[in-house]
Design a protein around this motif. Structure first.
Motif, mmCIF file in Angstrom:
data_model
loop_
_atom_site.group_PDB
_atom_site.id
_atom_site.type_symbol
_atom_site.label_atom_id
_atom_site.label_comp_id
_atom_site.label_asym_id
_atom_site.label_seq_id
_atom_site.Cartn_x
_atom_site.Cartn_y
_atom_site.Cartn_z
ATOM 1 N N UNK A 1 1.924 -19.097 -86.796
ATOM 2 C CA UNK A 1 3.210 -19.295 -86.143
ATOM 3 C C UNK A 1 3.253 -18.788 -84.708
ATOM 4 N N UNK A 2 2.178 -18.186 -84.237
ATOM 5 C CA UNK A 2 2.128 -17.689 -82.854
ATOM 6 C C UNK A 2 0.983 -18.373 -82.127
ATOM 7 N N UNK A 3 1.178 -18.615 -80.840
ATOM 8 C CA UNK A 3 0.185 -19.324 -80.053
ATOM 9 C C UNK A 3 -0.143 -18.507 -78.816
ATOM 10 N N UNK A 4 -1.404 -18.561 -78.406
ATOM 11 C CA UNK A 4 -1.825 -17.903 -77.178
ATOM 12 C C UNK A 4 -2.835 -18.796 -76.467
ATOM 13 N N UNK A 5 -3.032 -18.540 -75.199
ATOM 14 C CA UNK A 5 -4.030 -19.276 -74.433
ATOM 15 C C UNK A 5 -5.091 -18.294 -73.987
ATOM 16 N N UNK A 6 -6.336 -18.626 -74.264
ATOM 17 C CA UNK A 6 -7.458 -17.771 -73.880
ATOM 18 C C UNK A 6 -8.395 -18.606 -73.022
ATOM 19 N N UNK A 7 -8.786 -18.068 -71.891
ATOM 20 C CA UNK A 7 -9.726 -18.756 -71.023
ATOM 21 C C UNK A 7 -11.125 -18.185 -71.251
ATOM 22 N N UNK A 8 -12.087 -19.084 -71.515
ATOM 23 C CA UNK A 8 -13.481 -18.703 -71.717
ATOM 24 C C UNK A 8 -14.330 -19.291 -70.607
ATOM 25 N N UNK A 9 -15.452 -18.647 -70.337
ATOM 26 C CA UNK A 9 -16.411 -19.249 -69.411
ATOM 27 C C UNK A 9 -16.995 -20.473 -70.112
ATOM 28 N N UNK A 10 -17.475 -21.438 -69.336
ATOM 29 C CA UNK A 10 -18.052 -22.634 -69.963
ATOM 30 C C UNK A 10 -19.190 -22.296 -70.942
ATOM 31 N N UNK A 11 -20.047 -21.349 -70.573
ATOM 32 C CA UNK A 11 -21.163 -20.982 -71.447
ATOM 33 C C UNK A 11 -20.677 -20.383 -72.762
#
Length: 83
Positions: free
Chosen positions: A4-14
């Motif tokens: 029920x909860x959402x987050x955005x996580x940024x990862x490196x392409x690798x």
């Protein structure tokens, strides 16, 4: 499990490529892989889950000795490593 909860996580392409590969190997989504890693790393299991795990281990009736005995059985002596 209700999601029920959402987050955005940024990862490196690798890193993202590695996560995609691991997820595919396990047959799960990247989201499920990340959620599982968070649960393992941060111990988000309930007390009931932990007690159930301990009960399951107890049912295995594995041989258990003293700490000294178990160390002797599992940690080689230095001379054993050199031979």
């Amino acid at each position: 499990m209700e999601l029920s909860k959402k987050t955005t996580i940024l990862f490196s392409p690798d890193l993202y490529t590695r996560l995609q590969t691991l997820a595919a190997e396990k047959g799960v989504s990247v989201g499920k892989l990340v959620r599982s890693a968070c649960e393992v790393h941060y111990g988000l299991h309930s007390a009931e889950d932990r007690l159930a795990a301990v009960s399951a281990l107890k049912e295995l009736k594995l041989p258990v000795g003293s700490v000294r005995q178990m160390k002797r059985q599992s940690v080689p002596e230095p001379q054993e490593l050199l031979s």
